[in-house]
Design a protein around this motif. Structure first.
Motif, PDB file in Angstrom:
ATOM      1  N   ALA A 130       3.047  -5.821   5.749  1.00 52.97           N
ATOM      2  CA  ALA A 130       2.113  -5.945   4.631  1.00 52.97           C
ATOM      3  C   ALA A 130       0.924  -6.815   5.041  1.00 52.97           C
ATOM      4  N   CYS A 131       1.145  -7.784   5.895  1.00 50.30           N
ATOM      5  CA  CYS A 131       0.087  -8.731   6.262  1.00 50.30           C
ATOM      6  C   CYS A 131      -0.281  -8.742   7.735  1.00 50.30           C
ATOM      7  N   HIS A 132       0.552  -8.155   8.595  1.00 50.27           N
ATOM      8  CA  HIS A 132       0.299  -8.255  10.034  1.00 50.27           C
ATOM      9  C   HIS A 132       0.146  -6.888  10.681  1.00 50.27           C
ATOM     10  N   PHE A 141      -4.257  -9.298   6.636  1.00 49.18           N
ATOM     11  CA  PHE A 141      -4.287 -10.623   6.020  1.00 49.18           C
ATOM     12  C   PHE A 141      -3.918 -11.704   7.041  1.00 49.18           C
ATOM     13  N   GLY A 142      -2.915 -11.458   7.837  1.00 47.82           N
ATOM     14  CA  GLY A 142      -2.496 -12.426   8.857  1.00 47.82           C
ATOM     15  C   GLY A 142      -2.965 -11.999  10.238  1.00 47.82           C
ATOM     16  N   PRO A 143      -2.721 -12.819  11.262  1.00 47.78           N
ATOM     17  CA  PRO A 143      -3.132 -12.462  12.628  1.00 47.78           C
ATOM     18  C   PRO A 143      -2.327 -11.294  13.205  1.00 47.78           C
ATOM     19  N   GLY A 147       1.881  -8.746  21.384  1.00 52.21           N
ATOM     20  CA  GLY A 147       1.942  -9.719  22.474  1.00 52.21           C
ATOM     21  C   GLY A 147       2.242 -11.141  22.024  1.00 52.21           C
ATOM     22  N   ILE A 148       2.696 -11.315  20.773  1.00 53.56           N
ATOM     23  CA  ILE A 148       2.920 -12.672  20.256  1.00 53.56           C
ATOM     24  C   ILE A 148       3.974 -13.418  21.085  1.00 53.56           C
ATOM     25  N   GLY A 149       4.949 -12.662  21.624  1.00 50.21           N
ATOM     26  CA  GLY A 149       6.007 -13.289  22.418  1.00 50.21           C
ATOM     27  C   GLY A 149       5.484 -13.893  23.718  1.00 50.21           C
ATOM     28  N   ASP A 163       8.835 -22.598   8.414  1.00 52.24           N
ATOM     29  CA  ASP A 163       7.982 -23.695   7.965  1.00 52.24           C
ATOM     30  C   ASP A 163       6.537 -23.426   8.407  1.00 52.24           C
ATOM     31  N   PRO A 164       5.917 -22.382   7.815  1.00 50.51           N
ATOM     32  CA  PRO A 164       4.616 -21.929   8.319  1.00 50.51           C
ATOM     33  C   PRO A 164       3.539 -23.014   8.255  1.00 50.51           C
ATOM     34  N   ALA A 165       3.675 -23.966   7.354  1.00 50.12           N
ATOM     35  CA  ALA A 165       2.609 -24.946   7.197  1.00 50.12           C
ATOM     36  C   ALA A 165       2.598 -25.963   8.339  1.00 50.12           C
ATOM     37  N   PHE A 168      -0.447 -24.170  12.021  1.00 49.17           N
ATOM     38  CA  PHE A 168      -1.046 -22.845  11.995  1.00 49.17           C
ATOM     39  C   PHE A 168      -2.528 -22.929  12.305  1.00 49.17           C
ATOM     40  N   PRO A 169      -3.100 -21.800  12.718  1.00 53.60           N
ATOM     41  CA  PRO A 169      -4.491 -21.817  13.155  1.00 53.60           C
ATOM     42  C   PRO A 169      -5.396 -22.374  12.057  1.00 53.60           C
ATOM     43  N   PRO A 170      -6.315 -23.273  12.416  1.00 51.11           N
ATOM     44  CA  PRO A 170      -7.124 -23.950  11.406  1.00 51.11           C
ATOM     45  C   PRO A 170      -8.047 -23.009  10.639  1.00 51.11           C
ATOM     46  N   GLY A 187      -6.427 -16.567  -2.124  1.00 51.38           N
ATOM     47  CA  GLY A 187      -6.356 -15.867  -0.842  1.00 51.38           C
ATOM     48  C   GLY A 187      -6.841 -16.717   0.309  1.00 51.38           C
ATOM     49  N   LEU A 188      -7.262 -16.012   1.362  1.00 51.28           N
ATOM     50  CA  LEU A 188      -7.676 -16.667   2.595  1.00 51.28           C
ATOM     51  C   LEU A 188      -9.175 -16.843   2.636  1.00 51.28           C
ATOM     52  N   ARG A 189      -9.629 -17.981   3.148  1.00 52.33           N
ATOM     53  CA  ARG A 189     -11.061 -18.129   3.386  1.00 52.33           C
ATOM     54  C   ARG A 189     -11.416 -17.364   4.644  1.00 52.33           C
ATOM     55  N   ASP A 201      -8.245 -11.577  -0.865  1.00 51.17           N
ATOM     56  CA  ASP A 201      -7.090 -11.814  -1.733  1.00 51.17           C
ATOM     57  C   ASP A 201      -5.830 -11.206  -1.129  1.00 51.17           C
ATOM     58  N   LEU A 202      -4.698 -11.424  -1.804  1.00 47.56           N
ATOM     59  CA  LEU A 202      -3.419 -10.983  -1.242  1.00 47.56           C
ATOM     60  C   LEU A 202      -3.330  -9.474  -1.115  1.00 47.56           C
ATOM     61  N   GLY A 203      -4.146  -8.756  -1.915  1.00 48.72           N
ATOM     62  CA  GLY A 203      -4.166  -7.298  -1.818  1.00 48.72           C
ATOM     63  C   GLY A 203      -5.052  -6.808  -0.679  1.00 48.72           C
ATOM     64  N   ARG A 223      -1.790 -25.837   3.349  1.00 46.56           N
ATOM     65  CA  ARG A 223      -0.872 -24.810   2.898  1.00 46.56           C
ATOM     66  C   ARG A 223      -1.134 -23.519   3.657  1.00 46.56           C
ATOM     67  N   SER A 224      -0.101 -22.964   4.245  1.00 44.54           N
ATOM     68  CA  SER A 224      -0.290 -21.708   4.952  1.00 44.54           C
ATOM     69  C   SER A 224      -0.150 -20.549   3.976  1.00 44.54           C
ATOM     70  N   PRO A 225      -0.997 -19.533   4.119  1.00 44.99           N
ATOM     71  CA  PRO A 225      -0.865 -18.338   3.277  1.00 44.99           C
ATOM     72  C   PRO A 225       0.371 -17.519   3.660  1.00 44.99           C
ATOM     73  N   THR A 232      14.692 -16.557   1.991  1.00 45.25           N
ATOM     74  CA  THR A 232      14.750 -15.144   1.620  1.00 45.25           C
ATOM     75  C   THR A 232      15.408 -14.275   2.687  1.00 45.25           C
ATOM     76  N   LEU A 233      15.473 -14.770   3.934  1.00 46.32           N
ATOM     77  CA  LEU A 233      16.192 -14.025   4.957  1.00 46.32           C
ATOM     78  C   LEU A 233      17.427 -14.825   5.364  1.00 46.32           C
ATOM     79  N   THR A 234      18.475 -14.130   5.802  1.00 46.46           N
ATOM     80  CA  THR A 234      19.693 -14.843   6.228  1.00 46.46           C
ATOM     81  C   THR A 234      19.463 -15.443   7.618  1.00 46.46           C
ATOM     82  N   TYR A 244      13.117 -10.403  18.206  1.00 44.85           N
ATOM     83  CA  TYR A 244      12.185  -9.268  18.226  1.00 44.85           C
ATOM     84  C   TYR A 244      10.760  -9.735  18.564  1.00 44.85           C
ATOM     85  N   LEU A 245      10.312 -10.788  17.874  1.00 46.84           N
ATOM     86  CA  LEU A 245       8.949 -11.280  18.120  1.00 46.84           C
ATOM     87  C   LEU A 245       8.810 -11.745  19.572  1.00 46.84           C
ATOM     88  N   ALA A 246       9.846 -12.435  20.087  1.00 52.51           N
ATOM     89  CA  ALA A 246       9.798 -12.926  21.471  1.00 52.51           C
ATOM     90  C   ALA A 246       9.738 -11.768  22.463  1.00 52.51           C
TER      91      ALA A 246
HETATM   92  C1  HEC Z   1       1.402 -12.645   2.554  1.00 49.27           C
HETATM   93  C2  HEC Z   1       1.047 -12.289   3.906  1.00 49.27           C
HETATM   94  C3  HEC Z   1       2.056 -12.499   5.020  1.00 49.27           C
HETATM   95  C4  HEC Z   1       3.338 -11.967   5.123  1.00 49.27           C
HETATM   96  C5  HEC Z   1       4.085 -11.095   4.132  1.00 49.27           C
HETATM   97  C6  HEC Z   1       3.828 -12.389   6.419  1.00 49.27           C
HETATM   98  N1  HEC Z   1       2.893 -13.154   7.061  1.00 49.27           N
HETATM   99 FE1  HEC Z   1       3.079 -13.983   8.900  1.00 49.27          FE
HETATM  100  N2  HEC Z   1       1.266 -14.912   8.675  1.00 49.27           N
HETATM  101  C7  HEC Z   1       0.396 -14.714   7.620  1.00 49.27           C
HETATM  102  C8  HEC Z   1      -0.804 -15.538   7.830  1.00 49.27           C
HETATM  103  C9  HEC Z   1      -2.018 -15.622   6.909  1.00 49.27           C
HETATM  104  C10 HEC Z   1      -0.597 -16.235   9.044  1.00 49.27           C
HETATM  105  C11 HEC Z   1      -1.571 -17.216   9.731  1.00 49.27           C
HETATM  106  C12 HEC Z   1      -1.333 -18.599   9.206  1.00 49.27           C
HETATM  107  C13 HEC Z   1      -0.074 -19.211   9.764  1.00 49.27           C
HETATM  108  O1  HEC Z   1       0.164 -19.109  10.991  1.00 49.27           O
HETATM  109  O2  HEC Z   1       0.670 -19.826   9.001  1.00 49.27           O
HETATM  110  C14 HEC Z   1       0.711 -15.805   9.550  1.00 49.27           C
HETATM  111  C15 HEC Z   1       1.290 -16.251  10.737  1.00 49.27           C
HETATM  112  C16 HEC Z   1       2.417 -15.708  11.324  1.00 49.27           C
HETATM  113  C17 HEC Z   1       2.927 -16.060  12.636  1.00 49.27           C
HETATM  114  C18 HEC Z   1       2.311 -17.103  13.578  1.00 49.27           C
HETATM  115  C19 HEC Z   1       1.278 -16.460  14.437  1.00 49.27           C
HETATM  116  C20 HEC Z   1       0.765 -17.423  15.488  1.00 49.27           C
HETATM  117  O3  HEC Z   1      -0.119 -16.996  16.255  1.00 49.27           O
HETATM  118  O4  HEC Z   1       1.228 -18.562  15.569  1.00 49.27           O
HETATM  119  C21 HEC Z   1       4.033 -15.295  12.857  1.00 49.27           C
HETATM  120  C22 HEC Z   1       4.900 -15.289  14.105  1.00 49.27           C
HETATM  121  C23 HEC Z   1       4.223 -14.474  11.686  1.00 49.27           C
HETATM  122  N3  HEC Z   1       3.224 -14.764  10.775  1.00 49.27           N
HETATM  123  C24 HEC Z   1       5.256 -13.555  11.543  1.00 49.27           C
HETATM  124  C25 HEC Z   1       5.568 -12.944  10.331  1.00 49.27           C
HETATM  125  C26 HEC Z   1       6.776 -12.168  10.106  1.00 49.27           C
HETATM  126  C27 HEC Z   1       7.828 -11.885  11.159  1.00 49.27           C
HETATM  127  C28 HEC Z   1       6.738 -11.764   8.794  1.00 49.27           C
HETATM  128  C29 HEC Z   1       7.793 -10.983   8.033  1.00 49.27           C
HETATM  129  C30 HEC Z   1       9.091 -11.614   7.919  1.00 49.27           C
HETATM  130  C31 HEC Z   1       5.498 -12.274   8.215  1.00 49.27           C
HETATM  131  N4  HEC Z   1       4.823 -12.976   9.176  1.00 49.27           N
HETATM  132  C32 HEC Z   1       5.079 -12.042   6.916  1.00 49.27           C
HETATM  133  C33 HEC Z   1       0.602 -13.898   6.524  1.00 49.27           C
HETATM  134  C34 HEC Z   1       1.791 -13.252   6.237  1.00 49.27           C
END
Ligand code: HEC
Ligand code: HEC
Length: 252
Positions: A130-132, A141-143, A147-149, A163-165, A168-170, A187-189, A201-203, A223-225, A232-234, A244-246
């Motif tokens: 939905a976001c990546h 919405f997200g990066p 090649g993230i691994g 703990d996304p906050a 994360f990228p500034p 949403g995101l700036r 926005d989130l949409g 706060r990270s978006p 929510t996941l086990t 998988y990501l690695a």
């Molecule tokens: C609502 C939108 C949204 C959803 C849904 C979402 N993400 Fe993200 N994600 C983001 C945003 C925005 C960032 C960038 C900010 C951050 O790193 O916190 C991000 C960052 C990340 C990063 C870090 C990237 C980096 O370069 O460090 C990873 C890994 C990631 N997401 C994986 C996931 C996975 C796996 C899922 C599903 C379980 C998921 N995301 C679901 C919006 C989302």
């Protein structure tokens, strides 16, 4: 000139202290390590574990494939990316390069979990697409995660999920704007200057506003978006997702 017995003892103690400190790993021991900790660690991590910049603690690097390219990257950075050039002189570049190679001479961090089961979480229940963007598909919405691994250590990947906050990228600031008609947009700036702000926005829809006209504008840089998946996941799903990501080593 005679040195008193006490004088000798003080001298001996301070020499011992000076030689002992590096042995405990508190102080940088080489020029390369000192430069690395001062100029590189804030992005690549103190042990090369990655952060804003990619992991360096691995045997093969993507761009720095040999000594010449490593030295070039340290000197001039990678244009058009977040990797800046340095003002280091040749001897310092060689010293930092040697330290980067030393960081790379580690065994890769072991990854537990089942990458294939993790991909099902990614495309299924996790709704990550939905976001990546991955392999050319998904929300912006997200990066992008191709090649993230290769860019992030398993530890950082797990932290992004629970703990996304924490780190994360500034450029991903969370904003909430209230328009003159009372509409609340979260949403995101995407962009901001003195007079206007653009946010997504989130949409996925883009909004552009004159700041002066907004009833309120709140920014939260801490706060990270990205939602946290801690609850929510086990535990197994999270471990598989990290595996998988690695496994995503190739940029598209
Ligand atoms: C609502 C939108 C949204 C959803 C849904 C979402 N993400 Fe993200 N994600 C983001 C945003 C925005 C960032 C960038 C900010 C951050 O790193 O916190 C991000 C960052 C990340 C990063 C870090 C990237 C980096 O370069 O460090 C990873 C890994 C990631 N997401 C994986 C996931 C996975 C796996 C899922 C599903 C379980 C998921 N995301 C679901 C919006 C989302
Ligand atoms: C402001 C953050 C930042 C700083 C400071 C920084 N880097 Fe980087 N570095 C990055 C980013 C981001 C990339 C990835 C660029 C890309 O390919 O998109 C990178 C890429 C690299 C690469 C290529 C990695 C590969 O896989 O081939 C090397 C090597 C590197 N940096 C070494 C260093 C060294 C050594 C220093 C200190 C002298 C340093 N960096 C300082 C952010 C930084």
């Amino acid at each position: 000139m005679a040195i008193s017995r006490l004088g000798y003892r003080i001298l001996w103690c301070s020499l011992a202290a000076v030689t002992l400190v590096p042995a405990f790993g508190q102080e940088p021991v080489t020029l390369g390590e000192r430069l690395y900790l001062g100029q590189c660690a804030m992005c690549h991590g103190a042990r090369g574990e990655g952060g804003r910049g990619p992991v360096l603690a691995k045997p093969k690097l993507l761009h720095a494939t040999d000594d010449a390219s490593l030295n070039r990257i340290i000197r001039s950075g990678i244009p058009g990316t977040g990797m800046p050039g340095t003002g280091l002189i040749d001897a310092e570049i060689l010293a930092v390069a040697a330290h980067v190679r030393q960081l790379g001479a580690v065994r890769p961090e072991p990854v537990a979990g089942d990458a294939r089961a993790g991909s099902e979480v990614f495309f299924g229940r996790g709704r990550c697409v939905a976001c990546h963007v991955l392999q050319g598909k998904g929300g912006i919405f997200g990066p992008e995660l191709d090649g993230i691994g290769a860019r992030r250590s398993p530890t950082h990947l797990r932290q992004s999920l629970v703990d996304p906050a924490a780190d994360f990228p500034p450029n991903y600031a969370w904003v909430e704007a209230v328009t003159p008609t009372g509409r609340r947009i979260q949403g995101l700036r995407v962009n901001e200057d003195t007079f206007s702000i653009q946010l997504r926005d989130l949409g996925g829809q883009l909004h552009s506003h004159w700041k002066q006209e907004l009833t309120s504008l709140r920014k939260d840089l801490k706060r990270s978006p990205m939602p946290s998946y801690r609850d929510t996941l086990t535990a197994t799903e999270l471990t598989n997702l990290v595996a998988y990501l690695a496994s995503l080593q190739e940029s598209q």
